[in-house]
Every structure is written in structure tokens, then in C-alpha cells.
Design an enzyme around this catalytic site. Structure first.
Site, PDB file in Angstrom:
ATOM      1  N   TYR A  36      71.853 -88.987  50.363  1.00 18.20           N
ATOM      2  CA  TYR A  36      72.100 -89.274  51.772  1.00 18.20           C
ATOM      3  C   TYR A  36      72.690 -90.678  51.919  1.00 18.20           C
ATOM      4  O   TYR A  36      71.998 -91.676  51.733  1.00 18.20           O
ATOM      5  CB  TYR A  36      70.806 -89.184  52.585  1.00 18.20           C
ATOM      6  CG  TYR A  36      70.137 -87.831  52.576  1.00 18.20           C
ATOM      7  CD1 TYR A  36      70.823 -86.667  52.251  1.00 18.20           C
ATOM      8  CD2 TYR A  36      68.789 -87.726  52.917  1.00 18.20           C
ATOM      9  CE1 TYR A  36      70.192 -85.434  52.259  1.00 18.20           C
ATOM     10  CE2 TYR A  36      68.151 -86.488  52.932  1.00 18.20           C
ATOM     11  CZ  TYR A  36      68.854 -85.356  52.589  1.00 18.20           C
ATOM     12  OH  TYR A  36      68.224 -84.142  52.589  1.00 18.20           O
ATOM     13  N   PRO A 183      64.409 -77.631  61.060  1.00 17.21           N
ATOM     14  CA  PRO A 183      63.641 -76.661  61.855  1.00 17.21           C
ATOM     15  C   PRO A 183      64.159 -76.506  63.281  1.00 17.21           C
ATOM     16  O   PRO A 183      63.796 -75.551  63.972  1.00 17.21           O
ATOM     17  CB  PRO A 183      62.220 -77.237  61.840  1.00 17.21           C
ATOM     18  CG  PRO A 183      62.420 -78.713  61.683  1.00 17.21           C
ATOM     19  CD  PRO A 183      63.608 -78.838  60.771  1.00 17.21           C
ATOM     20  N   LEU A 184      65.023 -77.432  63.702  1.00 22.57           N
ATOM     21  CA  LEU A 184      65.631 -77.336  65.032  1.00 22.57           C
ATOM     22  C   LEU A 184      67.043 -76.755  64.957  1.00 22.57           C
ATOM     23  O   LEU A 184      67.814 -76.858  65.911  1.00 22.57           O
ATOM     24  CB  LEU A 184      65.685 -78.718  65.695  1.00 22.57           C
ATOM     25  CG  LEU A 184      64.327 -79.396  65.909  1.00 22.57           C
ATOM     26  CD1 LEU A 184      64.509 -80.777  66.529  1.00 22.57           C
ATOM     27  CD2 LEU A 184      63.426 -78.547  66.780  1.00 22.57           C
ATOM     28  N   GLY A 185      67.360 -76.125  63.818  1.00 22.70           N
ATOM     29  CA  GLY A 185      68.696 -75.553  63.680  1.00 22.70           C
ATOM     30  C   GLY A 185      69.778 -76.603  63.782  1.00 22.70           C
ATOM     31  O   GLY A 185      70.824 -76.369  64.386  1.00 22.70           O
ATOM     32  N   ARG A 186      69.512 -77.782  63.180  1.00 22.27           N
ATOM     33  CA  ARG A 186      70.454 -78.916  63.237  1.00 22.27           C
ATOM     34  C   ARG A 186      70.786 -79.283  64.678  1.00 22.27           C
ATOM     35  O   ARG A 186      71.903 -79.680  65.002  1.00 22.27           O
ATOM     36  CB  ARG A 186      71.717 -78.608  62.434  1.00 22.27           C
ATOM     37  CG  ARG A 186      71.424 -78.235  60.984  1.00 22.27           C
ATOM     38  CD  ARG A 186      72.676 -78.096  60.162  1.00 22.27           C
ATOM     39  NE  ARG A 186      72.366 -77.605  58.816  1.00 22.27           N
ATOM     40  CZ  ARG A 186      71.939 -78.349  57.798  1.00 22.27           C
ATOM     41  NH1 ARG A 186      71.736 -79.641  57.985  1.00 22.27           N
ATOM     42  NH2 ARG A 186      71.701 -77.824  56.614  1.00 22.27           N
ATOM     43  N   GLY A 187      69.786 -79.121  65.540  1.00 26.60           N
ATOM     44  CA  GLY A 187      69.935 -79.494  66.940  1.00 26.60           C
ATOM     45  C   GLY A 187      70.385 -78.372  67.843  1.00 26.60           C
ATOM     46  O   GLY A 187      70.243 -78.464  69.070  1.00 26.60           O
ATOM     47  N   PHE A 188      70.907 -77.287  67.269  1.00 27.06           N
ATOM     48  CA  PHE A 188      71.448 -76.215  68.100  1.00 27.06           C
ATOM     49  C   PHE A 188      70.370 -75.577  68.957  1.00 27.06           C
ATOM     50  O   PHE A 188      70.613 -75.236  70.126  1.00 27.06           O
ATOM     51  CB  PHE A 188      72.106 -75.145  67.218  1.00 27.06           C
ATOM     52  CG  PHE A 188      72.899 -74.130  67.992  1.00 27.06           C
ATOM     53  CD1 PHE A 188      74.234 -74.352  68.281  1.00 27.06           C
ATOM     54  CD2 PHE A 188      72.314 -72.962  68.449  1.00 27.06           C
ATOM     55  CE1 PHE A 188      74.973 -73.421  69.005  1.00 27.06           C
ATOM     56  CE2 PHE A 188      73.041 -72.023  69.159  1.00 27.06           C
ATOM     57  CZ  PHE A 188      74.369 -72.254  69.450  1.00 27.06           C
ATOM     58  N   GLY A 191      69.473 -76.825  72.502  1.00 29.31           N
ATOM     59  CA  GLY A 191      70.387 -76.609  73.615  1.00 29.31           C
ATOM     60  C   GLY A 191      71.167 -77.837  74.005  1.00 29.31           C
ATOM     61  O   GLY A 191      71.935 -77.810  74.970  1.00 29.31           O
TER      62      GLY A 191
END
Length: 304
Positions: A36, A183-188, A191
Site C-alpha cells: 500500500y 465490507p462496505l463494497g469499497r463504499g458502494f 450509497g
């Protein structure tokens, strides 16, 4: 990861403040990797925990060699590389041991037995306490565990990414925990991500799930998460995190998600998700969402 690369510009001082705020509100597991920001993230984390080493468990990863450029990255596991990588991470982090050391991806240039054997030597030498694997199959997990106990598997896992459930039966059998990243779907799933406004350096702007027809169709998933959140009086991100945490009993393994954020306010929202309880109606609405997903996880071979 996002404090160093992949999600657009970040700020060192803001990141340090967020890390220290996480410590102050009880976060104890910090996850990074040597790739990273080409080591930047480990240096950042090391500075963020100065004076607080005993308060945290540090997890880092090795194995993605980007020295030939991202188009020629290699997943390495040859024993000399394993040992050099660990020493370099210890130096960047400014610590004398790593609590949980992951192989970032199955190696292209070594047998898993040889790689884990070298990692086991790090445990013997006191440089590492526990071993982990990331994005691994059940068959490779069994082979690795036969060489040295594996404590955790880190894989992408969320309402729209559930492939690791094919591996969790093996994990349950062997007593291995699951550490879901993204776990947040890369922010998707929050919303809050608008593809049209993403930074040019944000890899989501090229991610198949976020763009084109797939991105438009996937919006129905985020809309359902928001509808559940509105009914429960919480935030979409908290619903997504609560769902991941709630899967522990169903999967038969401990589940410890590692949501990433660069901002203290989002951090507090994520921690508050621990208190969110999803009722049967919410679970019934959320469970089938992964069947609706359009597009792959990465724009190329990428391994974040």
C-alpha cells in the site's frame, strides 16, 4: 490502504489524527500491507501508534511484488523474499514484532508449503506471532495449515461479494477466523459513491462494478441497503457492516471486518455499527443481494 493509495488524494496529518482517534475510541486491530503506497502505509501506521503499541494488534501483508510496475506485478512466496519482506515491514512500522502476518495472495513462484514454512520461521524467531492467508482456496488453506497453524483468512466479503463462503466450511473445520476486507463494497454500499465525481487516481473509476451499465444496475443493491437503513433508523454503512458481522453464527467462524476510512466521522459511524441489530425482515431483504451483482471485482488482475 486508502490513506496511501488507490482512492485519490489523502493527507498525512488527517490520517494520523484518524488513526489516533481510532485508538481513543477502542479500535484495537489495524490492518496494512507492504504494497500500500509502496511502504508508505506501514510507515504511516507506525507513526500513528507511537507510544500506543501495547494497545493494538498490527496485521500486515507481503507477497505482491510491484517492483516491475503494476502491469508486471508478481505474487511472490520464495523463502528469502518472505524473510526480507518481514524485516522491511518491521523497520517501516517501527516495531519488534507483527501480531498477524498475511501472505497477500497465493504465490506464483513457490509452493504454499515452502512459503508458509518460511513464515513459520518468523514465528520461531519472534518476529511474528500469528500467520494468515489472503484470498486463498480451501485446498491451499489445508496445505498451508498442515505446515503451520493459520489463524485467519482475509478475503473480500460483503453484501455484494460472497465467494469466500466456499472456503468458510474448511475454516470452520480448522478453527480459522475470517477477516473481511471491503465490507462496505469499497463504499458502494453506503450509497455515497458517485462514479462521475471519482478522482482520476481512484481505481473505482475503472472498476467494472462501478461503471457503465453494471454500475447503473448495481445501484438497485445500494438502494435496498438504504431502504433497510431508513426503516431501522441507521446509516447504510452500518447496515452493511452489521450484516457482515452477523454472518459469524451462520458460517461457523469468527468474523472481524476491517472497514477502511480516512475520516474520523466515518470511523465513529463504523464503530457504532457494532450496536446495530438486523431483524429477520432486514436479513431476508439483504441476503439475496449478491445474486444481483453485475461486473467483476477488479478492472484487471489487480490485487488490492
Amino acid at each position: 490502504m486508502g490513506m496511501s493509495e488507490y482512492y485519490g488524494a489523502s493527507d498525512w496529518d488527517t490520517s494520523i489524527a484518524t488513526l489516533r482517534h481510532a485508538l481513543d475510541i477502542g479500535v484495537t486491530l489495524f490492518d496494512t500491507a507492504d504494497q500500500y503506497g509502496a511502504g508508505h502505509n506501514e510507515v504511516l501506521l507506525g507513526r500513528g501508534i507511537v507510544g500506543r503499541r501495547d494497545d493494538v494488534q498490527i496485521a500486515t501483508k507481503f507477497g505482491i511484488d510491484r517492483s516491475g510496475g503494476d502491469e508486471n506485478r508478481v505474487h511472490r512466496g520464495d523463502p528469502p523474499y518472505v524473510k526480507r519482506s518481514c524485516d522491511a515491514s518491521l523497520l517501516r512500522l517501527g516495531v519488534d514484532h507483527i501480531d498477524l502476518y498475511y501472505l497477500h495472495r497465493p504465490p506464483d513462484n513457490a509452493l504454499i508449503e515452502d512459503t508458509v514454512g518460511a513464515m513459520a520461521e518468523l514465528v520461531k524467531d519472534g518476529k511474528v506471532r500469528y500467520l494468515g492467508l489472503s484470498e486463498v482456496s480451501g485446498e491451499l488453506l489445508r496445505r498451508a495449515h498442515a505446515v503451520h497453524p493459520i489463524a485467519a483468512v482475509q478475503s473480500e466479503y460483503s453484501l455484494w461479494t460472497r465467494e469466500v463462503e466456499e472456503v468458510t466450511p474448511v475454516m470452520a473445520e480448522l478453527g480459522i477466523g475470517l477477516v473481511p476486507y471491503a465490507p462496505l463494497g469499497r463504499g458502494f454500499l453506503t450509497g455515497a459513491v458517485q462514479t462521475a465525481t471519482l478522482d482520476a487516481n481512484d481505481f473505482r473509476a475503472r472498476n467494472p462494478r462501478f461503471t457503465g451499465d453494471a454500475g447503473q444496475q448495481n445501484q438497485a443493491i445500494a438502494d435496498t441497503v438504504r431502504a433497510v437503513a431508513d426503516r431501522l433508523g441507521v446509516l447504510p454503512a452500518q447496515v452493511a457492516l452489521a450484516w457482515v458481522s452477523a454472518q459469524s453464527e451462520r458460517l461457523g467462524v469468527p468474523v472481524v471486518p476491517i472497514p477502511g476510512t480516512r475520516h474520523a466521522s466515518r470511523l465513529e459511524e463504523n464503530v457504532a455499527a457494532l450496536d446495530v441489530v438486523l431483524d429477520d425482515d432486514a436479513l431476508a431483504e439483504l441476503q439475496p443481494l449478491s445474486d444481483l451483482v453485475q461486473g467483476g471485482r477488479y478492472p484487471d488482475r489487480g490485487a488490492r
